[in-house]
Every structure is written in structure tokens, then in C-alpha cells.
Design a protein around this motif. Structure first.
Motif, short mmCIF file in Angstrom:
data_model
loop_
_atom_site.label_atom_id
_atom_site.label_comp_id
_atom_site.label_asym_id
_atom_site.label_seq_id
_atom_site.Cartn_x
_atom_site.Cartn_y
_atom_site.Cartn_z
N LEU A 41 0.83 -1.21 0.00
CA LEU A 41 0.00 0.00 0.00
C LEU A 41 0.86 1.26 0.00
CD1 LEU A 41 -2.76 -1.11 2.55
CD2 LEU A 41 -3.05 -0.80 0.09
N VAL A 42 1.97 1.22 0.74
CA VAL A 42 2.88 2.36 0.77
C VAL A 42 3.57 2.53 -0.58
CG1 VAL A 42 5.00 3.27 1.79
CG2 VAL A 42 3.24 2.26 3.27
N LYS A 43 4.05 1.41 -1.16
CA LYS A 43 4.75 1.48 -2.43
C LYS A 43 3.84 2.00 -3.54
CE LYS A 43 8.28 0.24 -3.66
NZ LYS A 43 9.53 1.01 -3.90
N ASN A 44 2.54 1.72 -3.43
CA ASN A 44 1.58 2.20 -4.43
C ASN A 44 1.00 3.56 -4.08
OD1 ASN A 44 0.99 0.01 -6.61
ND2 ASN A 44 1.22 -1.13 -4.70
N ASN A 45 1.61 4.22 -3.05
CA ASN A 45 1.25 5.59 -2.68
C ASN A 45 -0.22 5.72 -2.26
OD1 ASN A 45 3.22 7.48 -2.39
ND2 ASN A 45 2.57 8.72 -4.12
#
Length: 256
Positions: A41-45
Motif C-alpha cells: 500500500l505504501v509502495k503504491n502511494n
């Protein structure tokens, strides 16, 4: 997309609340892999870590990744050649210009290295660069002229750095670290460092605008920022500055 729609309504979630949302939509997911779901979720902003309690839905901010400029790359090549295996952080102040009302007359490139190697690095670079070690404000005025100046500083052991991982990271796969000599600064490190040194370097004088512009542009982890502020002895000052000078509620991730 379902997770994103739910988060767009609630804005802030704890890790436990985030798991409830994920498990409700995907009942077959295992809690043991929660850190990988968050990583995705973080990597996909879609979310970012706001502080030690909350993740915040991200609808407009960018994940900060320092981009090397030409002088950085030139220094990197020289340092890699001579100081292999020594931790070094290289970054330039030029990217901060976008947040300033007036363009600075001088940009600084900081090369941070452990104290024992500062003199060796100075001797190695001085033939090709205008370079000083931990300069005073007076030395900056006397000896630094022109566009790019190199400042050698001590690399603090608890400074939050961007230590790159291998690029072939797969979803829900253990992440293996690769040995690197040169690190990039995190946005939290940059903000704390310029706050501490705002009176020394003229480019940091308009620090209110730098902080406001940064918080409107990038995801900032305030747990990391305040931890480093405490380490540098400016925790109370930083807290007061963010809340009262730039009027930002770091518990909600919003301007007041």
C-alpha cells in the motif's frame, strides 16, 4: 481499489484498523503477512506512515526520493573509487529552490562521512572542488563563492538515511539488502538538519516556506522526524515551530 475507497473516507487508520479493512475485503489474507500488505500500500502511494500510531490515506502527496544532480554524481564516482565500504551521504540544496520565494545565489552540496575520514576526504577533493569541513558562518562568507560549494560534515549515526534495497522486490517476498557505500537523505533528515542549521546557511533562512512547501508536496513520517529532532537536541523547538509557526497539525497530517 476497494481498500483505497474506504481509506479515502476514514483518512487516518491504526495498523489494527487497517488489518480489519484488509481482512474484511480479503478474508483469506493471513495476519502474519500484514507488513507486506502495508508495504504494498505504501509502495503504491495509497497510504504513508504519519507517526507511531497512524497511517494516513494519501490522495496527493509524493513519496520523497532524493534525485542526484550532476555534481552529486561526479562526487559519488570519486568517493566510490577512494572510500569503498565507508558510509557516506551526498545531497545538494538545489532541490529546495522550488519552495523559496527568491532563488538562492549559492547552492551547497553536503558530503557526510564519519569523522575519522573527514580530513582524508577533504585532501582528496580540494584539488577539484571548493570544499570546507564543518565551516563556520564566517568561513562560508569568506571562502564560498559561485554556484555549487562542497561542505564536508560528520555523518551522524542515528541520521535517518535512505538505504536502498535491491530493485527486484516482489510482492510478499522477503527483502534482501544489498551492500551500498553511498546513501541518500530522507526528507525527515533534511528537514531536521536545515532547521538546526538555518542560521548558518543563507539558503535555509526562509525555513517557513521550505517546511510548508515540503509538507504540501511529500509524505513525512513525523515519528522519524521527531526522533531525529530529539537526537539533535531540538525536539521542543521543532514541535513548537511546526504547530505554531507553520501551523501544521502533525497528528492529523493537515494544515490548521
Amino acid at each position: 481499489d476497494k481498500i483505497k475507497n474506504i481509506l479515502s473516507e476514514v483518512k487516518l487508520v491504526t495498523k489494527e484498523q487497517l488489518w480489519d479493512i484488509i481482512h474484511k475485503i480479503n478474508p483469506n489474507r493471513k495476519h502474519d503477512y500484514m507488513r507486506f500488505y502495508i508495504f504494498d500500500l505504501v509502495k503504491n502511494n495509497i497510504i504513508y506512515r504519519l507517526n507511531n500510531k497512524y497511517y494516513k490515506f494519501n490522495d496527493k502527496l509524493k513519496s520523497f526520493q532524493y534525485e542526484y544532480i550532476q555534481i552529486d554524481n561526479m562526487l559519488k564516482e570519486k568517493i566510490e573509487e577512494k572510500f569503498e565500504g565507508i558510509d557516506v551521504c551526498v545531497w545538494s540544496t538545489s532541490f529546495l529552490s522550488r519552495f523559496l520565494n527568491l532563488l538562492p545565489t549559492i547552492n551547497y552540496t553536503f558530503v557526510e562521512i564519519i569523522q575519522d575520514f573527514q580530513k582524508h576526504l577533504y585532501d582528496y577533493l580540494k584539488k577539484e572542488y571548493n570544499v570546507l569541513i564543518n565551516p563556520t558562518e564566517k568561513e562560508l562568507e569568506l571562502y564560498f563563492k559561485g554556484e555549487n560549494q562542497v561542505v564536508i560534515k560528520k555523518l551522524l549515526v542515528r541520521a535517518p538515511l535512505d538505504k536502498p534495497y535491491r530493485h527486484n522486490i516482489a510482492i510478499n517476498r522477503n527483502i534482501g539488502k544489498k551492500k551500498f557505500t553511498l546513501y541518500k537523505p530522507t526528507i525527515e533528515k533534511i528537514l531536521v538538519d536545515i532547521f538546526v542549521e538555518s542560521e548558518k546557511y543563507d539558503i535555509f533562512n526562509d525555513i517557513d516556506e521550505i517546511f510548508k512547501g515540503t509538507l504540501k508536496t511529500y509524505c513525512v513520517n513525523f515519528q522519524k522526524l521527531f526522533s531525529y529532532s530529539k537526537y539533535r537536541g531540538v525536539l521542543e523547538e521543532m514541535n513548537d515551530f511546526i504547530l505554531h509557526s507553520i501551523k501544521y497539525d502533525y497528528k492529523k497530517g493537515e494544515f490548521i
